[in-house]
Motif scaffolding. Structure first.
Motif, PDB file in Angstrom:
ATOM      1  N   VAL A 101     108.449   4.316  35.244  1.00 50.80           N
ATOM      2  CA  VAL A 101     109.860   4.375  35.628  1.00 50.80           C
ATOM      3  C   VAL A 101     110.755   4.299  34.391  1.00 50.80           C
ATOM      4  O   VAL A 101     111.681   5.097  34.227  1.00 50.80           O
ATOM      5  N   TYR A 155     104.411  11.517  25.531  1.00 51.01           N
ATOM      6  CA  TYR A 155     104.294  10.412  26.483  1.00 51.01           C
ATOM      7  C   TYR A 155     103.499   9.243  25.885  1.00 51.01           C
ATOM      8  O   TYR A 155     103.820   8.082  26.128  1.00 51.01           O
ATOM      9  N   ASN A 196     111.846  18.382  28.553  1.00 52.62           N
ATOM     10  CA  ASN A 196     110.892  17.925  29.556  1.00 52.62           C
ATOM     11  C   ASN A 196     109.473  18.403  29.272  1.00 52.62           C
ATOM     12  O   ASN A 196     108.525  17.919  29.858  1.00 52.62           O
ATOM     13  N   ARG A 227     105.850   7.460  23.476  1.00 49.32           N
ATOM     14  CA  ARG A 227     106.868   6.720  24.232  1.00 49.32           C
ATOM     15  C   ARG A 227     106.285   5.470  24.875  1.00 49.32           C
ATOM     16  O   ARG A 227     106.917   4.411  24.886  1.00 49.32           O
ATOM     17  N   GLU A 230     103.593   8.822  37.031  1.00 54.48           N
ATOM     18  CA  GLU A 230     102.603   7.748  36.987  1.00 54.48           C
ATOM     19  C   GLU A 230     101.150   8.237  36.942  1.00 54.48           C
ATOM     20  O   GLU A 230     100.362   7.708  36.154  1.00 54.48           O
ATOM     21  N   GLN A 246     110.145   5.028  31.294  1.00 56.08           N
ATOM     22  CA  GLN A 246     109.994   6.127  30.341  1.00 56.08           C
ATOM     23  C   GLN A 246     110.034   7.509  30.990  1.00 56.08           C
ATOM     24  O   GLN A 246     109.827   8.515  30.312  1.00 56.08           O
ATOM     25  N   HIS A 247     110.263   7.558  32.300  1.00 60.11           N
ATOM     26  CA  HIS A 247     110.358   8.828  33.025  1.00 60.11           C
ATOM     27  C   HIS A 247     109.099   9.671  32.836  1.00 60.11           C
ATOM     28  O   HIS A 247     109.150  10.855  32.497  1.00 60.11           O
TER      29      HIS A 247
END
Length: 183
Positions: free
Chosen positions: A69, A45, A25, A48, A75, A71-72
């Motif tokens: 959503v 990020y 994470n 991704r 926002e 790619q977790h």
């Protein structure tokens, strides 16, 4: 000053490569002894996001919420990353009800190094590589050049890795995962 040869640096990178990417994470990380190397979350990020956009219809703008959503990615953080990707010319963005993001160029033309340059500017494994004035030892430290060389080699390697390559790998992995789950 001692300079390391390419074989020595490749050995260090091979050691890193066997441990990267262990996605967490907090970004990709590698533990080597007491050294923890983190690929910044912004880079993770950003990559991704671009891989996801590369899998979409290139003419359509994809809503930030949909990307977040899928790619977790939080926002608000994704909005900041997309702003940086847009400023660097990697994506096009549009506001409004039909707004969102899309790649500004073919995924074959975008390297992971482009993402690093857009959102983070550095993958230095230790702070003194980028900020030598912050270290009392940097003027006489034998390790600083080593880690600087590692960063240079890593960035050179990332210049060769294309978003299209990661997209193809992602699709293949998704297909393989769906085949396994259907047994």
């Amino acid at each position: 000053m001692v300079s390391l040869g390419g074989a020595q640096i490749r050995s260090v990178l091979n050691s890193l490569q066997t441990r990267l990417p262990a996605c967490t994470n907090t970004g990709w990380s590698s533990v080597i002894g007491d050294l923890i190397m983190l690929v910044p979350m912004k880079v993770d990020y950003g990559v991704r996001t671009l891989v996801y956009l590369a899998q979409q219809d290139e003419t359509e703008f994809i809503a930030t919420t949909k990307i977040a959503v899928a790619q977790h990615i939080p926002e608000p953080y994704l909005l900041r990353i997309c702003s940086e990707l847009q400023k660097s010319g990697l994506i096009d963005s549009r506001r409004g009800p039909q707004g969102g993001h899309r790649l500004a160029m073919k995924p074959e033309l975008i390297s992971v190094r482009d993402v690093v340059d857009s959102v983070d500017y550095s993958l230095a494994p230790i702070d003194c590589v980028e900020e030598p004035e912050g270290c009392r030892l940097s003027g006489a430290c034998s390790q600083r050049e080593l880690w600087s060389d590692v960063e240079t080699m890593l960035l050179n390697h990332l210049r060769k890795v294309r978003i299209s390559d990661l997209m193809k790998q992602q699709i293949a992995m998704s297909l393989a995962a769906s085949v396994r789950t259907e047994f």
